[in-house]
Write an enzyme that holds these catalytic residues in place. Structure first.
Site, PDB file in Angstrom:
ATOM      1  N   LYS A 261      45.857  71.965  57.069  1.00 54.95           N
ATOM      2  CA  LYS A 261      47.169  71.882  57.719  1.00 54.95           C
ATOM      3  C   LYS A 261      47.383  70.476  58.265  1.00 54.95           C
ATOM      4  CE  LYS A 261      45.276  73.558  62.099  1.00 54.95           C
ATOM      5  NZ  LYS A 261      45.373  74.528  63.191  1.00 54.95           N
TER       6      LYS A 261
ATOM      7  N   TYR B 160      54.420  43.449  76.721  1.00 55.58           N
ATOM      8  CA  TYR B 160      55.433  44.031  77.601  1.00 55.58           C
ATOM      9  C   TYR B 160      54.856  44.342  78.970  1.00 55.58           C
ATOM     10  CZ  TYR B 160      58.461  44.731  73.536  1.00 55.58           C
ATOM     11  OH  TYR B 160      59.252  44.542  72.435  1.00 55.58           O
TER      12      TYR B 160
END
Length: 358
Positions: free
Chosen positions: A35, A255
């Protein structure tokens, strides 16, 4: 020229890990759980590498249909079951098994008109308390499935463990005992063990094991490593340096300017960021591997890049490969630095990361 960033997937590692799990559970069939795009390794690529698996476990019907369209003939099992009435005809048309964990699914089965019965794995809630039928519901629900002509016989049985990744926690033993007591003497196959249970709780291996993360060479237990069990990392997440810059003591980077260099150094800029699935919250000191050594992430991870402290004497150059995780730097180690689990790191890679099967 190889793309970057890229996830290099080793088919040899996948097949080796499957064989190792067979050695650890010699009396069980293997339901390889693929999955979430094969845990980020590429759904169809993984299934085609694992041709000797006895079956494949999936979360969604769309994943199963992708495997069938790709030529996979093996047993397929929907671990969350089906959600819509018309899904049942699709299961029959494509020979897909389903978990049944809730009354609404039984109601749909009872109302269905199918060309042939559906193979059902009844999920027992032995203590996870997420999906499945508990002790009070078990007998009546099992009988209801037995009475339903749209359900193939025998009915198979399964459960899922809440704490198998805690080797000292007795909850797994208690759950297995409850499951065994509820299902005693009933026909059909049984599956209890996920990766952690297959590795640490051998008494739960039963007819089938359902390994997920272990197939990819990763340990499901925090503080442990797949290599401790003879498993090989199947993914190497690789990017490149796109800049090397002289950096002065006291200067910030990135940042927010919250990291400042303690001394003169060289910074490397790596072409990977949270837009590729590398976590934005990776703290200062999270390791990456460049030219045979570990160097720390510094500054804030941005959408497309991150920065690393190469050191003042670094000779690294633009174009050099950067390993974010892989054999030289286990993903379990990176996850521990970031404060998450390896499952999340490998499954959250975005389509910007090229998946390259070796």
């Amino acid at each position: 020229m190889k793309p970057f960033p890229r996830a290099e997937i080793s088919g040899d590692a996948l097949t080796s890990n499957l064989q190792r799990l067979r050695e650890l559970a010699p009396h069980s069939k293997v339901m390889a759980v693929v999955k979430a795009n094969g845990y980020g390794h590429g759904l169809l690529n993984v299934a085609k590498c694992l041709t000797t698996a006895d079956g494949f476990g999936l979360a969604r019907l769309e994943e199963a249909l992708e495997l069938r369209a790709g030529g996979i003939k093996a047993k397929l099992l929907l671990l969350e079951g089906f959600f819509r009435q018309n899904d049942l005809n699709t299961l029959v048309d494509h020979d897909i098994d389903t978990v049944v964990h809730h009354e609404f699914q039984i109601e749909m089965l009872e109302a269905a008109k199918l060309d042939k019965p559906v193979t059902v794995w009844m999920k027992v809630d032995s203590g996870m308390h997420r999906l499945g039928f508990n002790l009070a519901q078990f007998s009546s629900t099992y009988q209801r499935l037995l009475d339903c002509p749209q359900v193939a016989k025998p009915i198979h049985l399964m459960t899922h463990f809440a704490c198998a990744d805690e080797p000292e926690n007795p909850a797994t033993t208690n759950q297995a005992k409850r499951f065994n007591e509820m299902t005693k003497d009933l026909p059909g196959d049984r599956t209890l063990a996920n990766s952690a249970a297959a590795l640490y709780w051998q008494e739960t291996q039963a007819d089938w094991i359902r390994p997920g993360i272990a197939l990819y060479g990763v340990s499901p237990v925090v503080g442990d490593f797949g290599c401790n069990h003879g498993l090989i990392p199947a993914m190497e997440l690789v990017s490149q340096l796109i800049a090397v810059r002289e950096h002065k003591a006291g200067d910030p980077v990135g940042y927010g300017s919250y990291w400042h260099a303690k001394q003169d150094t060289k910074l490397g800029v790596v072409a990977i960021g949270y837009g590729d699935g590398y976590p934005r919250n990776a703290p200062e000191g999270t390791p990456v591997w460049i030219n045979g050594r570990l160097v720390p992430v510094v500054g804030r991870v941005s959408m497309d890049m991150l920065t690393v402290d190469l050191g003042i004497d670094a000779t690294d150059a633009v174009g050099d490969d950067v390993l974010l995780w892989g054999k030289a730097l286990p993903v379990e180690d990176v996850a521990e630095h970031i404060g998450t689990i390896a499952y999340e790191l490998v499954t959250k890679l975005t389509p910007r990361v090229a998946v390259c099967l070796d």
